[in-house]
Design a protein around this motif. Structure first.
Motif, PDB file in Angstrom:
ATOM      1  N   THR A   1      14.090 -21.612   4.278  1.00 46.89           N
ATOM      2  CA  THR A   1      15.191 -20.947   2.761  1.00 46.89           C
ATOM      3  C   THR A   1      16.361 -22.318   3.618  1.00 46.89           C
ATOM      4  OG1 THR A   1      14.741 -18.902   1.882  1.00 46.89           O
ATOM      5  CG2 THR A   1      16.696 -21.035   0.692  1.00 46.89           C
ATOM      6  N   LEU A   2      16.039 -23.102   2.624  1.00 45.16           N
ATOM      7  CA  LEU A   2      16.883 -24.720   3.456  1.00 45.16           C
ATOM      8  C   LEU A   2      18.259 -24.756   2.242  1.00 45.16           C
ATOM      9  CD1 LEU A   2      14.954 -27.016   5.474  1.00 45.16           C
ATOM     10  CD2 LEU A   2      15.710 -25.418   6.433  1.00 45.16           C
TER      11      LEU A   2
ATOM     12  N   GLU B   1       9.526 -35.945   5.265  1.00 42.41           N
ATOM     13  CA  GLU B   1       9.105 -35.904   7.073  1.00 42.41           C
ATOM     14  C   GLU B   1       9.324 -34.608   7.356  1.00 42.41           C
ATOM     15  OE1 GLU B   1       8.871 -39.674   4.888  1.00 42.41           O
ATOM     16  OE2 GLU B   1      10.318 -38.907   5.570  1.00 42.41           O
ATOM     17  N   GLN B   2      11.342 -34.450   7.830  1.00 37.34           N
ATOM     18  CA  GLN B   2      11.680 -32.971   8.176  1.00 37.34           C
ATOM     19  C   GLN B   2      10.713 -31.846   7.862  1.00 37.34           C
ATOM     20  OE1 GLN B   2      15.501 -34.129   7.199  1.00 37.34           O
ATOM     21  NE2 GLN B   2      16.096 -34.607   9.389  1.00 37.34           N
ATOM     22  N   ILE B   3      10.652 -31.731   6.792  1.00 37.91           N
ATOM     23  CA  ILE B   3       9.809 -30.605   5.888  1.00 37.91           C
ATOM     24  C   ILE B   3       8.420 -30.787   6.190  1.00 37.91           C
ATOM     25  CG2 ILE B   3       9.192 -28.839   4.116  1.00 37.91           C
ATOM     26  CD1 ILE B   3      11.734 -29.538   3.883  1.00 37.91           C
ATOM     27  N   ARG B   4       7.508 -31.180   6.842  1.00 43.54           N
ATOM     28  CA  ARG B   4       6.060 -31.862   6.586  1.00 43.54           C
ATOM     29  C   ARG B   4       6.281 -31.414   8.650  1.00 43.54           C
ATOM     30  NH1 ARG B   4       2.421 -29.748   7.743  1.00 43.54           N
ATOM     31  NH2 ARG B   4       0.402 -30.739   7.950  1.00 43.54           N
ATOM     32  N   ALA B   5       7.455 -31.838   8.821  1.00 41.30           N
ATOM     33  CA  ALA B   5       7.378 -31.214  10.405  1.00 41.30           C
ATOM     34  C   ALA B   5       7.502 -29.703  10.974  1.00 41.30           C
ATOM     35  CB  ALA B   5       8.456 -31.973  11.227  1.00 41.30           C
TER      36      ALA B   5
ATOM     37  N   VAL C   1       5.631 -20.754   2.644  1.00 39.65           N
ATOM     38  CA  VAL C   1       6.906 -21.423   1.803  1.00 39.65           C
ATOM     39  C   VAL C   1       8.287 -22.014   2.386  1.00 39.65           C
ATOM     40  CG1 VAL C   1       7.765 -20.684  -0.477  1.00 39.65           C
ATOM     41  CG2 VAL C   1       5.472 -20.144   0.079  1.00 39.65           C
ATOM     42  N   VAL C   2       8.149 -23.260   1.834  1.00 37.81           N
ATOM     43  CA  VAL C   2       9.764 -23.740   1.704  1.00 37.81           C
ATOM     44  C   VAL C   2      10.400 -23.577   0.452  1.00 37.81           C
ATOM     45  CG1 VAL C   2      11.177 -25.626   2.899  1.00 37.81           C
ATOM     46  CG2 VAL C   2       8.892 -24.905   3.755  1.00 37.81           C
ATOM     47  N   ARG C   3      11.799 -23.438   0.991  1.00 36.00           N
ATOM     48  CA  ARG C   3      12.683 -23.422  -0.647  1.00 36.00           C
ATOM     49  C   ARG C   3      13.275 -23.999  -0.331  1.00 36.00           C
ATOM     50  NH1 ARG C   3      10.448 -19.629  -3.709  1.00 36.00           N
ATOM     51  NH2 ARG C   3       9.017 -17.671  -2.484  1.00 36.00           N
ATOM     52  N   GLU C   4      14.003 -25.026  -1.378  1.00 35.36           N
ATOM     53  CA  GLU C   4      15.387 -25.928  -1.309  1.00 35.36           C
ATOM     54  C   GLU C   4      15.991 -24.824  -1.880  1.00 35.36           C
ATOM     55  OE1 GLU C   4      14.780 -29.896   0.513  1.00 35.36           O
ATOM     56  OE2 GLU C   4      13.258 -29.852  -0.881  1.00 35.36           O
ATOM     57  N   VAL C   5      17.359 -25.306  -1.905  1.00 36.94           N
ATOM     58  CA  VAL C   5      18.665 -24.520  -2.114  1.00 36.94           C
ATOM     59  C   VAL C   5      19.845 -26.143  -3.101  1.00 36.94           C
ATOM     60  CG1 VAL C   5      20.074 -23.038  -2.699  1.00 36.94           C
ATOM     61  CG2 VAL C   5      18.202 -22.473  -1.699  1.00 36.94           C
TER      62      VAL C   5
ATOM     63  N   THR D   1      24.611 -26.772  -4.317  1.00 35.38           N
ATOM     64  CA  THR D   1      25.932 -26.724  -4.988  1.00 35.38           C
ATOM     65  C   THR D   1      25.691 -24.851  -5.342  1.00 35.38           C
ATOM     66  OG1 THR D   1      25.047 -27.445  -7.058  1.00 35.38           O
ATOM     67  CG2 THR D   1      26.773 -28.676  -6.714  1.00 35.38           C
ATOM     68  N   HIS D   2      24.494 -24.269  -4.974  1.00 40.44           N
ATOM     69  CA  HIS D   2      24.345 -23.634  -5.668  1.00 40.44           C
ATOM     70  C   HIS D   2      23.938 -22.570  -4.040  1.00 40.44           C
ATOM     71  CE1 HIS D   2      21.978 -24.110  -8.872  1.00 40.44           C
ATOM     72  NE2 HIS D   2      22.457 -24.447  -9.216  1.00 40.44           N
ATOM     73  N   TRP D   3      24.695 -22.385  -3.051  1.00 40.65           N
ATOM     74  CA  TRP D   3      24.384 -21.746  -1.417  1.00 40.65           C
ATOM     75  C   TRP D   3      25.957 -21.530  -1.013  1.00 40.65           C
ATOM     76  CZ3 TRP D   3      20.069 -21.647   2.173  1.00 40.65           C
ATOM     77  CH2 TRP D   3      19.966 -21.065   3.271  1.00 40.65           C
ATOM     78  N   ALA D   4      26.721 -20.244  -0.950  1.00 40.85           N
ATOM     79  CA  ALA D   4      27.914 -20.669  -0.481  1.00 40.85           C
ATOM     80  C   ALA D   4      28.281 -19.634   0.906  1.00 40.85           C
ATOM     81  CB  ALA D   4      28.945 -20.057  -1.596  1.00 40.85           C
ATOM     82  N   THR D   5      29.355 -19.825   1.600  1.00 46.39           N
ATOM     83  CA  THR D   5      29.282 -19.525   3.053  1.00 46.39           C
ATOM     84  C   THR D   5      30.661 -18.595   2.731  1.00 46.39           C
ATOM     85  OG1 THR D   5      28.249 -21.222   4.330  1.00 46.39           O
ATOM     86  CG2 THR D   5      29.798 -19.338   5.671  1.00 46.39           C
ATOM     87  N   GLY D   6      31.399 -17.567   1.800  1.00 46.23           N
ATOM     88  CA  GLY D   6      32.169 -17.135   2.445  1.00 46.23           C
ATOM     89  C   GLY D   6      32.423 -17.262  -0.049  1.00 46.23           C
ATOM     90  N   ASP D   7      33.278 -18.302   0.636  1.00 46.94           N
ATOM     91  CA  ASP D   7      33.689 -18.813  -1.479  1.00 46.94           C
ATOM     92  C   ASP D   7      33.543 -19.496  -1.442  1.00 46.94           C
ATOM     93  OD1 ASP D   7      33.778 -18.085  -4.033  1.00 46.94           O
ATOM     94  OD2 ASP D   7      36.250 -17.727  -3.368  1.00 46.94           O
TER      95      ASP D   7
END
Length: 74
Positions: free
Chosen positions: A7-8, A15-19, A42-46, A49-55
């Motif tokens: 998950t990224l 190209e980066q995902i393929r590598a 399986v590569v999931r892209e988030v 706006t849906h990924w938080a560190t802390g708040d």
């Protein structure tokens, strides 16, 4: 059958995902006794706006970083 899920935060090029897929596949093949066709990656892209560190979301961090750079380099 090995299954590796990555998950990224969005923002990488195709190209980066393929590598990444290639390198993960190779690592599994080198370390696990299995056939190449049995490996699943399986590569999931988030959205940032849906990924938080802390708040604080990654998008909010991006904005803060951009603002900080603008102050440093007018």
């Amino acid at each position: 059958m090995p299954l590796v899920e990555v998950t990224l935060a969005e923002g990488r090029t195709p190209e980066q995902i393929r590598a990444l897929i290639h390198q993960v596949h190779t690592a599994v093949l080198d370390t696990v006794n299995t056939l190449p066709q049995h490996i699943r990656v399986v590569v999931r892209e988030v959205p940032r706006t849906h990924w938080a560190t802390g708040d604080q979301t990654l998008s909010e961090m991006d904005i803060a970083t951009d603002a900080s750079r603008t102050k440093e380099f007018p």
